[in-house]
Motif scaffolding. Structure first.
Motif, PDB file in Angstrom:
ATOM      1  N   ARG A 182       6.032  84.555  45.482  1.00 19.62           N
ATOM      2  CA  ARG A 182       6.103  83.400  46.371  1.00 19.62           C
ATOM      3  C   ARG A 182       7.527  82.919  46.630  1.00 19.62           C
ATOM      4  O   ARG A 182       7.725  81.825  47.156  1.00 19.62           O
ATOM      5  CB  ARG A 182       5.271  82.248  45.794  1.00 19.62           C
ATOM      6  N   ALA A 183       8.512  83.706  46.277  1.00 18.01           N
ATOM      7  CA  ALA A 183       9.898  83.231  46.393  1.00 18.01           C
ATOM      8  C   ALA A 183      10.264  82.850  47.825  1.00 18.01           C
ATOM      9  O   ALA A 183      10.847  81.794  48.071  1.00 18.01           O
ATOM     10  CB  ALA A 183      10.864  84.303  45.872  1.00 18.01           C
ATOM     11  N   THR A 184       9.919  83.700  48.799  1.00 16.54           N
ATOM     12  CA  THR A 184      10.325  83.432  50.178  1.00 16.54           C
ATOM     13  C   THR A 184       9.605  82.224  50.748  1.00 16.54           C
ATOM     14  O   THR A 184      10.215  81.375  51.411  1.00 16.54           O
ATOM     15  CB  THR A 184      10.070  84.659  51.073  1.00 16.54           C
ATOM     16  N   VAL A 185       8.303  82.107  50.498  1.00 13.17           N
ATOM     17  CA  VAL A 185       7.564  80.983  51.063  1.00 13.17           C
ATOM     18  C   VAL A 185       7.993  79.667  50.427  1.00 13.17           C
ATOM     19  O   VAL A 185       8.058  78.629  51.098  1.00 13.17           O
ATOM     20  CB  VAL A 185       6.033  81.211  50.950  1.00 13.17           C
ATOM     21  N   ILE A 186       8.333  79.682  49.146  1.00 19.39           N
ATOM     22  CA  ILE A 186       8.843  78.463  48.512  1.00 19.39           C
ATOM     23  C   ILE A 186      10.237  78.155  49.039  1.00 19.39           C
ATOM     24  O   ILE A 186      10.591  76.990  49.277  1.00 19.39           O
ATOM     25  CB  ILE A 186       8.816  78.601  46.974  1.00 19.39           C
ATOM     26  N   GLY A 187      11.027  79.180  49.261  1.00 21.92           N
ATOM     27  CA  GLY A 187      12.325  78.954  49.890  1.00 21.92           C
ATOM     28  C   GLY A 187      12.183  78.332  51.260  1.00 21.92           C
ATOM     29  O   GLY A 187      12.920  77.414  51.634  1.00 21.92           O
ATOM     30  N   ALA A 188      11.186  78.815  52.020  1.00 18.85           N
ATOM     31  CA  ALA A 188      10.956  78.266  53.363  1.00 18.85           C
ATOM     32  C   ALA A 188      10.527  76.813  53.302  1.00 18.85           C
ATOM     33  O   ALA A 188      10.957  75.974  54.098  1.00 18.85           O
ATOM     34  CB  ALA A 188       9.893  79.091  54.086  1.00 18.85           C
ATOM     35  N   GLY A 189       9.653  76.493  52.355  1.00 19.75           N
ATOM     36  CA  GLY A 189       9.147  75.125  52.270  1.00 19.75           C
ATOM     37  C   GLY A 189      10.098  74.144  51.634  1.00 19.75           C
ATOM     38  O   GLY A 189      10.102  72.956  51.981  1.00 19.75           O
ATOM     39  N   ASN A 190      10.933  74.620  50.704  1.00 18.21           N
ATOM     40  CA  ASN A 190      11.774  73.702  49.932  1.00 18.21           C
ATOM     41  C   ASN A 190      13.259  73.754  50.262  1.00 18.21           C
ATOM     42  O   ASN A 190      13.981  72.795  49.980  1.00 18.21           O
ATOM     43  CB  ASN A 190      11.628  73.998  48.428  1.00 18.21           C
ATOM     44  N   TYR A 191      13.739  74.875  50.810  1.00 18.06           N
ATOM     45  CA  TYR A 191      15.185  75.048  50.927  1.00 18.06           C
ATOM     46  C   TYR A 191      15.672  75.324  52.337  1.00 18.06           C
ATOM     47  O   TYR A 191      16.866  75.490  52.562  1.00 18.06           O
ATOM     48  CB  TYR A 191      15.652  76.189  50.011  1.00 18.06           C
ATOM     49  N   SER A 192      14.767  75.418  53.315  1.00 11.45           N
ATOM     50  CA  SER A 192      15.213  75.708  54.676  1.00 11.45           C
ATOM     51  C   SER A 192      15.843  74.492  55.343  1.00 11.45           C
ATOM     52  O   SER A 192      16.657  74.621  56.243  1.00 11.45           O
ATOM     53  CB  SER A 192      14.032  76.205  55.525  1.00 11.45           C
ATOM     54  N   MET A 193      15.446  73.293  54.907  1.00  8.82           N
ATOM     55  CA  MET A 193      15.862  72.083  55.604  1.00  8.82           C
ATOM     56  C   MET A 193      17.166  71.515  55.073  1.00  8.82           C
ATOM     57  O   MET A 193      17.389  71.422  53.867  1.00  8.82           O
ATOM     58  CB  MET A 193      14.774  71.007  55.460  1.00  8.82           C
ATOM     59  N   VAL A 244      18.601  84.472  51.967  1.00  6.24           N
ATOM     60  CA  VAL A 244      19.010  83.204  51.359  1.00  6.24           C
ATOM     61  C   VAL A 244      17.804  82.428  50.855  1.00  6.24           C
ATOM     62  O   VAL A 244      17.782  81.929  49.722  1.00  6.24           O
ATOM     63  CB  VAL A 244      19.822  82.360  52.361  1.00  6.24           C
ATOM     64  N   LEU A 245      16.764  82.305  51.690  1.00  7.17           N
ATOM     65  CA  LEU A 245      15.585  81.538  51.293  1.00  7.17           C
ATOM     66  C   LEU A 245      14.889  82.167  50.093  1.00  7.17           C
ATOM     67  O   LEU A 245      14.459  81.466  49.174  1.00  7.17           O
ATOM     68  CB  LEU A 245      14.617  81.422  52.466  1.00  7.17           C
ATOM     69  N   ALA A 246      14.770  83.504  50.087  1.00  7.10           N
ATOM     70  CA  ALA A 246      14.138  84.178  48.954  1.00  7.10           C
ATOM     71  C   ALA A 246      14.949  83.968  47.682  1.00  7.10           C
ATOM     72  O   ALA A 246      14.388  83.709  46.610  1.00  7.10           O
ATOM     73  CB  ALA A 246      13.979  85.664  49.248  1.00  7.10           C
ATOM     74  N   GLY A 247      16.276  84.069  47.784  1.00  4.71           N
ATOM     75  CA  GLY A 247      17.123  83.865  46.614  1.00  4.71           C
ATOM     76  C   GLY A 247      17.019  82.459  46.053  1.00  4.71           C
ATOM     77  O   GLY A 247      16.961  82.251  44.837  1.00  4.71           O
ATOM     78  N   LYS A 248      16.962  81.475  46.946  1.00  4.38           N
ATOM     79  CA  LYS A 248      16.813  80.089  46.484  1.00  4.38           C
ATOM     80  C   LYS A 248      15.428  79.849  45.914  1.00  4.38           C
ATOM     81  O   LYS A 248      15.266  79.201  44.878  1.00  4.38           O
ATOM     82  CB  LYS A 248      17.101  79.130  47.640  1.00  4.38           C
ATOM     83  N   GLY A 249      14.410  80.392  46.589  1.00  9.86           N
ATOM     84  CA  GLY A 249      13.047  80.234  46.086  1.00  9.86           C
ATOM     85  C   GLY A 249      12.827  80.921  44.753  1.00  9.86           C
ATOM     86  O   GLY A 249      12.030  80.464  43.934  1.00  9.86           O
TER      87      GLY A 249
END
Length: 474
Positions: A308-319, A129-134
């Motif tokens: 950087r898709a997963t790390v951006i997903g983690a920083g921007n979309y996990s919360m 999910v995070l990678a897809g959003k990122g």
């Protein structure tokens, strides 16, 4: 309207690479003067991207936690960031790295370095999910009104997520990645067990110590690309799918209309030159996917982010952020990796046996996890409960929780409906000062999920929340 800026960190420790991002988020009260606050995230901006590091390993079974510690400290200094500056964030240990025997210990160590914010350690579903959003696939599905599948292809796994109108339809993960075969000095130095099995099935002999034969490895990566085409639903699945899946395959019946690719392998799509410059088959796998006739017909779109898709997903979309009508005891946060026990409360008639439902749910939990551990109780909640109904719910929850749980356990209630403040105050009235409570709303979760609760933000009106479907891939 009043706005507040918060800073978020995303840290991704993957099979091949480790990286960080820092993001700025703007929160705004959209409720208007004299109305109940309605806090929403109105913008997200990545303000710092670290260099990409090879994930440091002590062995094939262990992450080098000391080197990870140094990487994080170095990048915090370069970004001019201190742990105390951050309101939220997520540490994501992904792919094969999440299966290392010391993965959980490394996450705990990182918590001390990175900051006392909300932290997620990703299982395959959350990572997908995070990678897809990122990667921008969720946004693309919203804009085009089409079903979009993102394939995040890393060193050890491929995480797949299907989106429709910005919402997750389904996820899957497969043991297909660029570092499942490693090479050095013209020799094969490592072949992952599942890749050995796949090679045998397609009539290849690929083993450690062999000389590198590009044609033979290309047959292998072509087969890996074909499996991904089947995995995403562009072709009928064959017998390999079951063996190659990490957790589960796509089960929804809807087919993707657009495809995006992210991850380290996707970042190699346009590369030419030395095939094995990264010491693995990542570039060769990228070629096989790009040349695969099924993907060529599959309306492939360029992802917003690849590496950087997963790390951006983690920083921007996990919360997520809780609703604004909440109640909690001060000095309780942050709380991390709290298991969810969900009980049925959607209709007024559900109140009658609420205490018994909680008892049964707790028994099931304690049989599988052991007694005494902190839990969170999730419920949908009533849409417009009366005062008497709120009091009855609070009475049953308080009495049963006191019977079932240790005195130092916090009473954590997670609701979907907007009744957190009313129920929380009723709980406070009964509990007095003998137990801390947290009662939040606006959050959906299920039994078996885990939840992280960060320090309250926006003058204490809302709480940053991460809901995690699976913490570690066992």
């Amino acid at each position: 309207m009043q706005t507040e800026e918060i800073l978020s960190a995303g840290i991704d420790i993957g099979t091949s690479t480790t990286q960080l991002v820092f993001s700025r988020m703007l929160l705004q009260n959209t409720g208007g003067f004299g109305k109940i606050p309605q806090i929403k995230v109105i913008s997200k901006e990545v303000i710092y991207r670290s260099q990409v590091y090879f994930t440091p390993l002590l062995s094939r079974e262990e992450i080098d936690g000391k080197w990870v510690d140094r990487i994080i400290k170095k990048e915090y200094r370069k970004a001019g960031m201190k742990p105390a500056d951050l309101s939220t964030g997520a540490v994501i240990i992904t792919g094969e790295t999440s299966r290392k025997k010391n993965a959980e210990d490394v996450v705990e160590a990182i918590a001390d370095v990175a900051g006392d914010f909300v932290m997620a350690t990703a299982g395959a579903d959350l990572e997908s999910v995070l990678a897809g959003k990122g990667a921008g696939a969720a946004e693309l599905s919203r804009k085009t009104e089409k079903i979009v599948a993102n394939l995040d292809i890393g060193g050890g796994t491929t995480n797949i997520c299907l989106f429709e109108n910005g919402n997750v339809l389904d996820t899957a993960c497969f043991d297909i990645g660029g570092r499942l075969v490693k090479v050095a000095d013209g020799k094969i130095t490592y072949v992952a067990p599942k890749i050995r099995w796949l090679s045998e099935q397609i009539g290849l002999e690929i083993a450690e110590g062999q000389n590198v034969e590009v044609k033979k490895l290309k047959v292998l990566t072509d087969a890996m690309a074909e499996i991904l085409a089947e995995a995403v639903g562009l072709k009928d699945a064959d017998v390999f799918i079951e063996k190659m899946k990490t957790n589960h395959a796509i089960t929804c019946q809807k087919k993707p209309e657009l495809i995006t690719f992210s991850g380290g392998v996707a970042s190699c799509f346009e590369e030419i030159g030395e095939l094995f410059r990264y010491g693995d088959i990542g570039v060769l796998l990228a070629q096989s996917i790009r040349e695969n006739p099924i993907f060529q017909k599959g309306n492939v779109c360029k992802a917003k982010e690849t590496m950087r898709a997963t790390v951006i997903g983690a920083g921007n979309y996990s919360m997520n952020i809780s609703g604004s009508t909440i109640e909690y005891t001060e000095d309780t946060f942050p709380l991390k990796n709290i298991p969810i026990v969900k009980i049925a409360l959607e209709q007024p008639e559900d109140i009658a046996d609420l205490d018994e439902k909680l008892h049964r749910a707790m028994q099931i939990y304690q049989e599988s996890r052991g007694e005494g551990r902190q839990i969170a109780i999730a419920m949908k909640g009533l849409k417009c409960p009366s005062f008497a109904q709120i009091q009855e719910i609070a009475e049953k929850l308080t009495e049963q929780y006191d019977r079932e749980c240790e005195p130092d356990n916090v009473l954590i209630i997670v609701l979907e409906e907007d009744i957190g403040k009313a129920l929380g105050q009723a709980l406070h009235h009964r509990i007095k000062n003998r137990r801390k409570i947290i009662c939040i709303d606006g959050i959906y979760c299920e039994s078996g999920d885990f939840v992280d609760l960060g320090e309250p933000i926006v003058s204490g009106k809302v709480i940053p929340v991460i809901v995690k479907t699976l913490i570690f891939n066992g």
